[in-house]
Motif scaffolding. Structure first.
Motif, PDB file in Angstrom:
ATOM      1  N   ASP A  14       0.898  -1.152  -0.152  1.00  0.00           N
ATOM      2  CA  ASP A  14       0.041  -0.098   0.148  1.00  0.00           C
ATOM      3  C   ASP A  14       0.896   1.116  -0.142  1.00  0.00           C
ATOM      4  N   MET A  57       1.337   3.996  -3.232  1.00  0.00           N
ATOM      5  CA  MET A  57       1.022   5.440  -3.062  1.00  0.00           C
ATOM      6  C   MET A  57       2.070   6.236  -3.255  1.00  0.00           C
ATOM      7  N   SER A  98      -3.496  11.446  -4.286  1.00  0.00           N
ATOM      8  CA  SER A  98      -3.713  10.473  -3.221  1.00  0.00           C
ATOM      9  C   SER A  98      -4.835   9.751  -3.016  1.00  0.00           C
ATOM     10  N   ALA A 147      -4.824   7.153  -6.036  1.00  0.00           N
ATOM     11  CA  ALA A 147      -3.858   6.045  -5.534  1.00  0.00           C
ATOM     12  C   ALA A 147      -4.421   5.200  -4.619  1.00  0.00           C
ATOM     13  N   LEU A 148      -5.327   5.819  -3.665  1.00  0.00           N
ATOM     14  CA  LEU A 148      -5.836   5.016  -2.611  1.00  0.00           C
ATOM     15  C   LEU A 148      -6.955   3.966  -3.208  1.00  0.00           C
TER      16      LEU A 148
END
Length: 283
Positions: free
Chosen positions: A220, A224, A234, A237-238
């Motif tokens: 993770d 990211m 962000s 990306a999450l």
């Protein structure tokens, strides 16, 4: 960064990513069946790995490994010595496949960043360097053991090892288009699919190297970090991280539960969990 893509195209990308995710679950039993246990049936080998993949999501790491060994011995009906040999060879093969491909993908990611693609700050480089050094430190011992095991195995059974390595590399490579398809599905530029693919492979390898169940934190954080370095928001990306995890867990459950039932481990999630835990603890 965001691309205006038709909804049908985006759904198609998600379906491609899902197909590649499901394909990954078939890759390991296919590798074992074709390279190590050719005399065993495809059905039993497939169900073994579907069930143990599910176990990796249900059980703590320290119980997941013993369960895999117990189930492998029972389902494949091979002795402890032969099983230990095959596990050692396959671990070396898998690490060789991941290490070589992640090295190439990591080089591509570095080139993308060095070419000035939305590099955000020096702090990002410091963080990235720290992650790289940590991964190198974690992997050195494993790499040394894997190289020795691989070299010994190639001399003793070259066809077996070459076949396993080829299948492992195909599986590893599939992580690239899987992540690229997810990235494109949420609206990132299709023109940069190679960037998204490289980030996905490197991040997955980071998760494996971390030794945590399901690559928690390592995968993770690295994904990211890499996506952020290339200019991805962000939140986007999450979303990529979340979609990939949901697809993996859903595939493990949908494939693993029927397989566990066929292996006599129970008829529902709770029953399967209890039986797996008991077997892992030697009861």
């Amino acid at each position: 960064m965001k691309a205006d893509l038709p909804a049908v195209f985006q759904v198609g990308m998600l379906l491609i990513a899902l197909a590649l995710t499901v394909g990954h679950f078939y890759a390991e039993p296919a590798r074992w069946r074709l390279a190590y246990v050719r005399e065993k049936s495809w059905q039993s080998t497939r169900d073994l790995f579907f069930a143990t993949s599910l176990a990796s999501y249900l059980l703590p790491f320290k119980l997941g490994i013993p369960l895999r060994l117990v189930l492998s011995s029972r389902v494949l009906a091979i002795g402890a010595s032969r099983l230990a040999t095959v596990v050692a060879i396959d671990t070396a093969v898998t690490l060789a496949a991941w290490g070589s491909i992640a090295l190439v993908a990591g080089g591509k990611s570095a080139v993308d960043l060095l070419s000035g693609v939305a590099l955000r700050s020096q702090t990002l480089w410091v963080a990235g360097g720290a992650v790289a050094l940590a991964l190198l430190a974690l992997c050195l011992g494993r790499v040394r053991r894997a190289v020795y095991t691989l070299w010994t195995s190639v001399r003793e059974s070259p066809k077996e090892v070459v076949a396993a390595l080829a299948l492992a590399m195909i599986d590893v490579l599939s992580y690239g288009p899987r992540h690229a398809a997810i990235a494109i599905a949420i609206g990132l530029s299709p023109d940069r699919w190679g960037v998204w693919a490289s980030c996905g492979i490197v991040a997955t390898f980071a998760g494996i190297a971390s030794g945590m169940p399901m690559g928690l934190v390592g995968y993770d954080a690295t994904l990211m970090l890499l996506l952020g370095a290339t200019g991805v928001d962000s939140s986007q990306a999450l979303i990529i991280v979340a979609i990939n995890r949901v697809m993996s867990i859903a595939s493990a459950v949908l494939l693993g539960l029927p397989a566990a039932y066929r292996l006599g481990l129970g008829g529902g999630m709770v029953a399967v969990f209890r039986r797996m835990r008991e077997m892992a603890r030697g009861r």
